[in-house]
Motif scaffolding. Structure first.
Motif, PDB file in Angstrom:
ATOM      1  N   PRO A   1      -1.388 -27.286   2.047  1.00  0.00           N
ATOM      2  CA  PRO A   1      -2.511 -26.192   1.929  1.00  0.00           C
ATOM      3  C   PRO A   1      -2.149 -24.921   2.854  1.00  0.00           C
ATOM      4  O   PRO A   1      -2.862 -24.543   3.647  1.00  0.00           O
ATOM      5  CB  PRO A   1      -3.615 -27.123   2.561  1.00  0.00           C
ATOM      6  CG  PRO A   1      -3.125 -27.927   3.595  1.00  0.00           C
ATOM      7  CD  PRO A   1      -1.654 -28.229   2.989  1.00  0.00           C
TER       8      PRO A   1
ATOM      9  N   THR B   1      -4.802 -22.097   2.519  1.00  0.00           N
ATOM     10  CA  THR B   1      -5.978 -22.221   3.314  1.00  0.00           C
ATOM     11  C   THR B   1      -5.573 -22.028   4.709  1.00  0.00           C
ATOM     12  O   THR B   1      -6.608 -21.521   5.570  1.00  0.00           O
ATOM     13  CB  THR B   1      -6.670 -23.538   2.984  1.00  0.00           C
ATOM     14  OG1 THR B   1      -6.813 -23.554   1.617  1.00  0.00           O
ATOM     15  CG2 THR B   1      -8.003 -23.733   3.467  1.00  0.00           C
ATOM     16  N   MET B   2      -4.788 -22.409   5.164  1.00  0.00           N
ATOM     17  CA  MET B   2      -4.200 -22.601   6.761  1.00  0.00           C
ATOM     18  C   MET B   2      -4.308 -20.891   6.908  1.00  0.00           C
ATOM     19  O   MET B   2      -4.701 -20.577   8.115  1.00  0.00           O
ATOM     20  CB  MET B   2      -2.822 -23.080   6.681  1.00  0.00           C
ATOM     21  CG  MET B   2      -2.065 -23.031   8.017  1.00  0.00           C
ATOM     22  SD  MET B   2      -3.128 -24.306   9.213  1.00  0.00           S
ATOM     23  CE  MET B   2      -1.920 -24.108  10.704  1.00  0.00           C
TER      24      MET B   2
ATOM     25  N   VAL C   1      -7.991 -28.172   6.099  1.00  0.00           N
ATOM     26  CA  VAL C   1      -6.606 -28.190   6.189  1.00  0.00           C
ATOM     27  C   VAL C   1      -6.213 -29.402   6.548  1.00  0.00           C
ATOM     28  O   VAL C   1      -5.363 -30.152   6.280  1.00  0.00           O
ATOM     29  CB  VAL C   1      -6.002 -26.860   6.942  1.00  0.00           C
ATOM     30  CG1 VAL C   1      -4.421 -27.107   7.161  1.00  0.00           C
ATOM     31  CG2 VAL C   1      -6.119 -25.657   6.222  1.00  0.00           C
TER      32      VAL C   1
END
Length: 486
Positions: A256, A259-260, A282
Motif C-alpha cells: 500500500p 496510502t503510506m 496501511v
C-alpha cells in the motif's frame, strides 16, 4: 503606564480563544497560494454556493486518492474564488466539514462523507486544473460547478483488464530492477495475473482488504514455490534466487505505497487523526500481506521437510538490490514508472514523465549504495527527496498536482526484496542454517519499515523544498477548458 490589575488579568486569562485560520495560511505552499481572497464577508446565497462548490471539489479529490493537505488547499482556493472570505475546515479520513459566516452574521455549515476511495489521478489532474482556472478568473463558479459534474461523470481512463496487466508488468519490472532474469520476469507476470484472477473470485463476496491481501500473498508465494519446485527437478532453469525475485516483485505490486505516502503527509502537515487512520489501514494491509507470505513459506517448508528435500538455500539471504546490473535496472525502472502510472489511472500525457522520474530515483539510490556505500535507508531517503523536488517542479510545469508524479515514481524504491528476506528469516528459524534466526528476521523487517518511512517522508520533504519555485517553473498559463480526464 499599564495598570497592574490589567497586566495581572492578562496573565490569568491566558491565550486568546482559537480563531479561524486565515485563508492565506490555508493557501500557503499550495499551487493556489496567489488566489485573490475577498476582503469582506459575502451574503448568504454567495456563501452557500461557494461552500457547496468547495465541498464537492474536496470530496472528489479525497475519493480519488488525494491527501488532506491537497484537499485543504483546493477547498480554500475554491471557496475564496467563489466569494468566501474565511472558512473553517476539518478533514478526516472519510469526511469533510466546512463552515463560514455570511455578511448577515449567519453560520453556514456543510458536511460531505466519502465512504469509498479509488485511485484516479486523471480526475485529480482535471480537478486541479479546474481550480486553477477558477482562481485565475477563467471560469465562473457556475461554470466550474458544471465542469466538475462532467469530470465526475467521465469514464475512467483505463479498463480493469489494463490495470491488472499493468500491475503484473509493474511487479515484473521491479523484479528486474533487483536482479531477476528474463525467465523470472516472465514468471512474475504469470503469477501476478493468476493472483488477480483469485482476487476477482473473493471480491464477489466483498472480502475486507486485510483478508484479501492475506489470500493473494499466500497464493503468490505458493505459485512461485511451485515454479521453484519444478526448477529443482531440472525441467526449467528456475533457481532459488528467481523464487525470491518473483515473490519480491509480487510484494511491491501489493504494497500500500500510495496510502503510506498520503498518511505520512497528513501527519506531517497537521492532520494527525486522518494520518493515523490511514496508517492503521496501511498497517492492517501490510499485516495481511505478511501473514499470507509467511503462511505460504511455512507451508512450503513443511512440505519440503516431509519429502526430505531442500527448500531455499541460505544463499538467498545474501541477495541485495545493489547486485543487479545497472543498465537493465534503469531500463526496468522506466517500465516501473510507466506501469505504476497506469495502475493509478493517470493521464496518458503524464505516463512518460513518471517513468523518467522513476529512473532518477532508482539511479540516485543505486549510485549512493554502490559508490560510497551509503546504507539502504539513507540512500532511499535521499533518492525520495530528489524525486519529491523534481516531481514538484515537473508537475508545476505540466499543470498537475505533484502527487500524481511523485507517488508512482517512488514505486521503484519500495523494499520488496527486503521484506521477503525478513519473512524468510522469521519463518525458517530453527532450520539447519544458523543464519536463520527470529532476531535477524525481525531486524530485516524493521529495516524494510525504515525504507518505507524514508520514502514517504523524503518525497514530502522534497515537495516542501521545491514549493517556493512553483511560480518560476510554471509555464505561461493558458485557459484550461478540458473537463475530460485523459
Amino acid at each position: 503606564m499599564t495598570d497592574p490589575r490589567t497586566r495581572r488579568a492578562r496573565i490569568l486569562r491566558g491565550d486568546l480563544p482559537t480563531e479561524p485560520m486565515p485563508m492565506a495560511d490555508l493557501l500557503r505552499r499550495t499551487p493556489y497560494r496567489h488566489a485573490r481572497i475577498p476582503g469582506a464577508s459575502a451574503p448568504d446565497p454567495t456563501i452557500e454556493r461557494g461552500l457547496d462548490l468547495a465541498l464537492r471539489v474536496g470530496a472528489l479529490m479525497l475519493r480519488c486518492g488525494a491527501g488532506a493537505p491537497q484537499v485543504e488547499g483546493a477547498i480554500a482556493a475554491t471557496a475564496a474564488a467563489a466569494g468566501v472570505d474565511q472558512v473553517e475546515l476539518d478533514i478526516t479520513l472519510q469526511s469533510i466539514l466546512v463552515q463560514a459566516r455570511s455578511a448577515e452574521g449567519r453560520q453556514h455549515t456543510m458536511l460531505k462523507v466519502v465512504r469509498h476511495t479509488r485511485f484516479d489521478y486523471a480526475r485529480l489532474v482535471a480537478v486541479h486544473r479546474l481550480v486553477e482556472s477558477l482562481v485565475a478568473g477563467e471560469v465562473t463558479p457556475d461554470e466550474a460547478s458544471d465542469r466538475l459534474r462532467q469530470i465526475k461523470r467521465t469514464p475512467r481512463t483505463y479498463p480493469k483488464w489494463a490495470i491488472s496487466l499493468a500491475n503484473a508488468v509493474l511487479a515484473s519490472a521491479v523484479a528486474v530492477v533487483i536482479g531477476a532474469s528474463a525467465l523470472a520476469a516472465l514468471a512474475t507476470i504469470g503469477v501476478v495475473l493468476a493472483v488477480a484472477g483469485i482476487a476477482r473470485l473473493h471480491a464477489r463476496v466483498d472480502l475486507p482488504e486485510f483478508y484479501g491481501n492475506a489470500i493473494n500473498s499466500f497464493a503468490a508465494t505458493l505459485l512461485a514455490g511451485g515454479l521453484y519446485a519444478v526448477g529443482a527437478t531440472g525441467a526449467i532453469p528456475f533457481t532459488e534466487a528467481d523464487f525470491a525475485f518473483v515473490v519480491a516483485g509480487g510484494i511491491v505490486a501489493m504494497l500500500p505505497g500510495r496510502t503510506m505516502a498520503s498518511a505520512i503527509e497528513d501527519v506531517i502537515f497537521g492532520y494527525p487523526l486522518t494520518g493515523a487512520g490511514r496508517l492503521l489501514a496501511v498497517l492492517l494491509s501490510l499485516t495481511g500481506l505478511i501473514i499470507g507470505i509467511a503462511s505460504g513459506l511455512g507451508a512450503m517448508l513443511t512440505l519440503t521437510r516431509w519429502t526430505s528435500s531442500s527448500f531455499v538455500s541460505p544463499d538467498v539471504l545474501d541477495l541485495r538490490v545493489s547486485q543487479a546490473p545497472i543498465v537493465p535496472a534503469l531500463l526496468a525502472s522506466l517500465v516501473v514508472g510507466l506501469a505504476a502510472g497506469v495502475t493509478v489511472q493517470s493521464r496518458r500525457g503524464l505516463i512518460l514523465p513518471m517513468g523518467l522520474l522513476t529512473i532518477v530515483g532508482v539511479a540516485v539510490s543505486a549510485v549512493l549504495t554502490r559508490g560510497p556505500g551509503v546504507g539502504s535507508v539513507t540512500a532511499t531517503g535521499i533518492a525520495a527527496v530528489v524525486v519529491g523536488v523534481f516531481g514538484r517542479l515537473l508537475a508545476q510545469r505540466m499543470d498537475a498536482p505533484s502527487l500524481v508524479l511523485v507517488v508512482p515514481a517512488s514505486f521503484g524504491l519500495l523494499p520488496g526484496l527486503t521484506i521477503f528476506r525478513g519473512l524468510y528469516e522469521l519463518v525458517a528459524q530453527g532450520q539447519d542454517s544458523g543464519l536463520l534466526t527470529f532476531q535477524s528476521g525481525l531486524s530485516t523487517l524493521l529495516s524494510a519499515g525504515g525504507v518505507l518511512l524514508a520514502i514517504a517522508t523524503g518525497t514530502v520533504l522534497g515537495e516542501y523544498l521545491a514549493a517556493p519555485w512553483d511560480r518560476h517553473v510554471r509555464g505561461s498559463r493558458r485557459p484550461r477548458t478540458d473537463a475530460v480526464p485523459r
